[in-house]
Design a protein around this motif. Sequence first.
Motif, short mmCIF file in Angstrom:
data_model
loop_
_atom_site.label_atom_id
_atom_site.label_comp_id
_atom_site.label_asym_id
_atom_site.label_seq_id
_atom_site.Cartn_x
_atom_site.Cartn_y
_atom_site.Cartn_z
N UNK A 442 45.28 -4.35 -11.93
CA UNK A 442 46.56 -4.26 -12.66
C UNK A 442 46.35 -4.89 -14.04
N UNK A 443 47.30 -4.72 -14.95
CA UNK A 443 47.02 -5.12 -16.34
C UNK A 443 46.81 -6.61 -16.56
N UNK A 444 46.01 -6.88 -17.56
CA UNK A 444 45.80 -8.21 -18.13
C UNK A 444 47.02 -8.43 -19.01
N UNK A 520 40.72 -6.60 -13.97
CA UNK A 520 42.04 -6.28 -14.51
C UNK A 520 41.92 -5.06 -15.40
N UNK A 521 43.06 -4.45 -15.68
CA UNK A 521 43.09 -3.29 -16.58
C UNK A 521 43.32 -3.76 -18.00
N UNK A 522 42.36 -3.47 -18.87
CA UNK A 522 42.43 -3.95 -20.25
C UNK A 522 43.00 -2.88 -21.19
N UNK A 526 51.53 -1.59 -21.49
CA UNK A 526 52.49 -0.54 -21.85
C UNK A 526 52.03 0.82 -21.32
N UNK A 527 50.75 1.10 -21.51
CA UNK A 527 50.19 2.38 -21.05
C UNK A 527 50.25 2.44 -19.52
N UNK A 528 49.90 1.32 -18.91
CA UNK A 528 49.92 1.22 -17.45
C UNK A 528 51.34 1.46 -16.90
#
Length: 551
Positions: A442-444, A520-522, A526-528
């Motif tokens: 999941x996002x950072x 994590x997703x870098x 917002x995109x995530x």
Amino acid sequence: MSNEAITASPKHSGTGVDYDAIIVGAGFSGLGMLHHLNELGLRSRVFEAGTGVGGTWYWNRYPGARTDSEFYYYSFSFSREIRDSWKWSERYPAQPEVLQYLEFVAEKLDLKKDISFNTKITRAEYDETRNIWHVTTAQGEVFTARWFVSGMGVLSAPSTPKIKGIESFKGQVFQTATWPKEGVDLSGKRVGLIGVGASGVQIVPVIAPVVKDLFVFQRTPNYVVASSNYKVEDDWMAKIRTNYDEIHKQAVAHGFAVPFRKPAVGARDVSAIERERVFEEGWKEGGFHFMLETFNDLATNEESNGYASDFIRRKIRETVKDPVKAELLCPKDYPFNGKRPPGGHGYYEAFNRENVHLVDIRANGIDEVTETGVRVGERHVEIDVLIFATGFDAMTGTLTRIDIVGRDGLVLRDKWKDGLKTNMGLAVNGFPNFFMILGPQTPYANLPVAIQEAVGWVSRAIHYAEKNGIVCMESSVEAEDAWALEVHRAGSATIMAQGGSAHAWFLGANIPGKPREFNVYMGGADIYFRRCEEIASNGFRGFHEGVLATA
Ligand code: NAP
């Protein structure tokens, strides 16, 4: 993801199970999830190892613990009642206040009746024949549910390095992540601190004036960004209250899930004078503002990043009077953002005190802990207390330290032993009807906003399944293969990819033997969030194979 109200109309197939949903953890994630499932009309139970709510903020009671995010985006915005009645007192709230806030949330939303405290979960096993989860507590009780949700936290499995001789030490040993509730009297003591990540950086200036001597054992120096803290006056709080929805909307549209301005230019695109002016302004504003509101390429362009790294090193040299200490405190072999930059509250200034000693362990680490202290090469440092601020088995640790057993006996830690596979960090193939709030990949990002989005999304998914008679929500293999590629692609394009040499937790590089990959997703929160919304709007594509049976 939208926070649209979800009409409670699920069909319960709950006969024969103890609960519709079992959630593990009563921090931001568990509380938010429970509230949303309550709104759906599900019978849920939260199991929590601590004696109270709070999660991270329950356990991390070390002196100086406070948020690195400002109060107005470090809270839930979904409940108008909470927004209107809670008042924050500091720009960066301290641990006791965040804990009180979460107690307030639990109280206002009437959540405690559905939480079992003092109850650690050791195992959760999917039963394919009945399509339910069996969840086992440390006391040996087993509870069943149709849905199983982890709210166990991303930085919640403490990591304590095995140092030779530690068991022989006659003094006291503490870990920041499990600091005693009753506090610790450090006055007049000789204290050793191992670890200068966000936790160590916060504890140093707070205990330095109290202890006799503080020995900071530093392996990798950090880029610590100044954070100026101050009181939240009533008019500021009132303004925030009237704008919570807008603030949340702005945060969701930001790559780090904060309601910040997005800078229009890169650091290398402006003159040296302009660059210095902007950096100086960001430094005064403090914390994540420096990292995110100065220039738009500090995490992606080496040259621009170099300017920011140089600027911070100049600040360190200006602040720390002893040039030897200053040089040791300057990170030189990895870039700014190569590790998650901590917010400092007088960290560098503390090294100007005569009783704060910096012990460089970069070359060979700590040789051993003896009965009376710590030995580094020829030097033996006598101490009374040793504090570990040595971080966490981040993102996966809580999920792999217990037995989560999916279809055909597949254990989650085995599934991930050669590399992470998840669908958007929310679900995993082989583990039906299991969701993770802030799972790996999941996002950072600023976590409360990411959590609010995740619990909203998971409750929509569950609602969708119940409404449509989908009894098995399980990620497809294709979706998680695609997500793994995207996580790798996005991370590799950033400066954060250089965090390995600095043992960055987001690369798994702080835990010996852990696969080195982006945890994590870098690519931007917002995109995530937009992608999650798209998936939800398209019938939760990739998260189930269709209507398998009716409930
Ligand atoms: P961390 O950033 O992973 O730092 C751990 C520290 O321990 C590092 O300095 C590391 O040195 C050192 N260390 C580990 N093993 C060691 C060993 N064997 N010998 C010597 N030193 C050793 O952990 P953290 O400070 O707990 O922070 C983790 C994350 O939690 C943060 O990045 C942040 O996301 C979150 N956090 C947030 C806040 C906040 O927002 N206020 C506060 C605390 C934590 P090396 O770097 O050389 O490995």
